[in-house]
Design a protein around this motif. Structure first.
Motif, PDB file in Angstrom:
ATOM      1  N   HIS A 106       0.837  -1.205   0.000  1.00 51.36           N
ATOM      2  CA  HIS A 106       0.000   0.000   0.000  1.00 51.36           C
ATOM      3  C   HIS A 106       0.872   1.255   0.000  1.00 51.36           C
ATOM      4  CE1 HIS A 106      -3.026   2.935   1.244  1.00 51.36           C
ATOM      5  NE2 HIS A 106      -2.264   3.208   2.284  1.00 51.36           N
ATOM      6  N   HIS A 107       1.865   1.285   0.865  1.00 54.43           N
ATOM      7  CA  HIS A 107       2.712   2.479   0.965  1.00 54.43           C
ATOM      8  C   HIS A 107       3.757   2.558  -0.144  1.00 54.43           C
ATOM      9  CE1 HIS A 107       0.921   4.296   4.408  1.00 54.43           C
ATOM     10  NE2 HIS A 107       0.965   3.150   5.067  1.00 54.43           N
ATOM     11  N   LEU A 108       4.212   1.437  -0.660  1.00 54.92           N
ATOM     12  CA  LEU A 108       5.108   1.489  -1.815  1.00 54.92           C
ATOM     13  C   LEU A 108       4.385   2.097  -3.017  1.00 54.92           C
ATOM     14  CD1 LEU A 108       7.039  -1.901  -1.479  1.00 54.92           C
ATOM     15  CD2 LEU A 108       7.954   0.420  -1.123  1.00 54.92           C
ATOM     16  N   ASN A 109       3.079   1.889  -3.096  1.00 59.89           N
ATOM     17  CA  ASN A 109       2.278   2.547  -4.143  1.00 59.89           C
ATOM     18  C   ASN A 109       2.314   4.068  -4.007  1.00 59.89           C
ATOM     19  OD1 ASN A 109       1.322   0.583  -5.862  1.00 59.89           O
ATOM     20  ND2 ASN A 109      -0.634   0.328  -4.804  1.00 59.89           N
ATOM     21  N   PRO A 152       3.921   5.166  -7.648  1.00 57.12           N
ATOM     22  CA  PRO A 152       2.514   4.918  -7.999  1.00 57.12           C
ATOM     23  C   PRO A 152       2.346   3.816  -9.046  1.00 57.12           C
ATOM     24  CG  PRO A 152       2.954   7.266  -7.877  1.00 57.12           C
ATOM     25  CD  PRO A 152       4.290   6.574  -7.786  1.00 57.12           C
ATOM     26  N   GLY A 153       1.266   3.052  -8.857  1.00 55.72           N
ATOM     27  CA  GLY A 153       0.921   1.997  -9.802  1.00 55.72           C
ATOM     28  C   GLY A 153       1.705   0.716  -9.635  1.00 55.72           C
ATOM     29  N   SER A 154       2.451   0.575  -8.559  1.00 54.84           N
ATOM     30  CA  SER A 154       3.259  -0.628  -8.365  1.00 54.84           C
ATOM     31  C   SER A 154       2.412  -1.869  -8.101  1.00 54.84           C
ATOM     32  CB  SER A 154       4.223  -0.431  -7.199  1.00 54.84           C
ATOM     33  OG  SER A 154       5.197   0.531  -7.515  1.00 54.84           O
TER      34      SER A 154
END
Length: 156
Positions: free
Chosen positions: A141-144, A148-150
């Motif tokens: 969630h936070h890597l997104n 973005p869009g990961s």
């Protein structure tokens, strides 16, 4: 648990490189004065890792479920990630997560069902296995937010 550990290891390797490639101005820029920068989001993931690391260890041996609560805004503020060198924040995230992988890897399967209280106000018992799985979802969630869009994920 093996799937969770393997996924966490893969995320750490892949995203250490991806985050390292972000330009410093983009990594440190706050979208709004009251919102975290990408660097502070990664700092939040470090804090989450440190709290979960403690849950994964203490939850295995304490006679009663340990009560380990994480106040995220205070932790990010107190750690002052926004002022820390980019490489230090990235390496601390990587190293803390590598440690979690080792702790989960050496955890005896009979401890997966042991519990920890994570609630600020009530009793909210979560198994160590549930916490490990949720930890990876939370990270995605936070890597997104950083890249973005990961992942196609909805978290809480």
């Amino acid at each position: 648990m093996k799937h969770t550990i393997d996924e966490l290891r893969r995320l750490v390797i892949e995203y250490t490189a991806k985050i390292s490639a972000l330009p410093e101005p983009e990594f440190s820029a706050k979208p709004l004065p009251h919102k975290w920068s990408k660097k502070e989001v990664l700092g939040h993931l470090i804090d989450s890792a440190q709290n979960n690391l403690r849950r994964f260890i203490c939850g295995q041996y304490e006679p009663f479920p340990p009560h380990i609560v994480y106040h995220q805004d205070f932790w990010v503020y107190a750690n002052a990630y926004g002022h820390a060198p980019k490489d230090d924040v990235i390496q601390l995230w990587r190293l803390t997560n590598e440690r979690i992988c080792e702790i989960l890897h050496t955890m005896p399967p009979e401890n997966y069902a042991r519990t920890c209280n994570t609630s600020k106000d009530d009793v909210q018992l979560r198994t160590l296995e549930w916490l490990a799985d949720d930890y990876v979802k939370h990270m995605k969630h936070h890597l997104n937010q950083i890249i973005p869009g990961s992942f196609d994920i909805v978290y809480k």
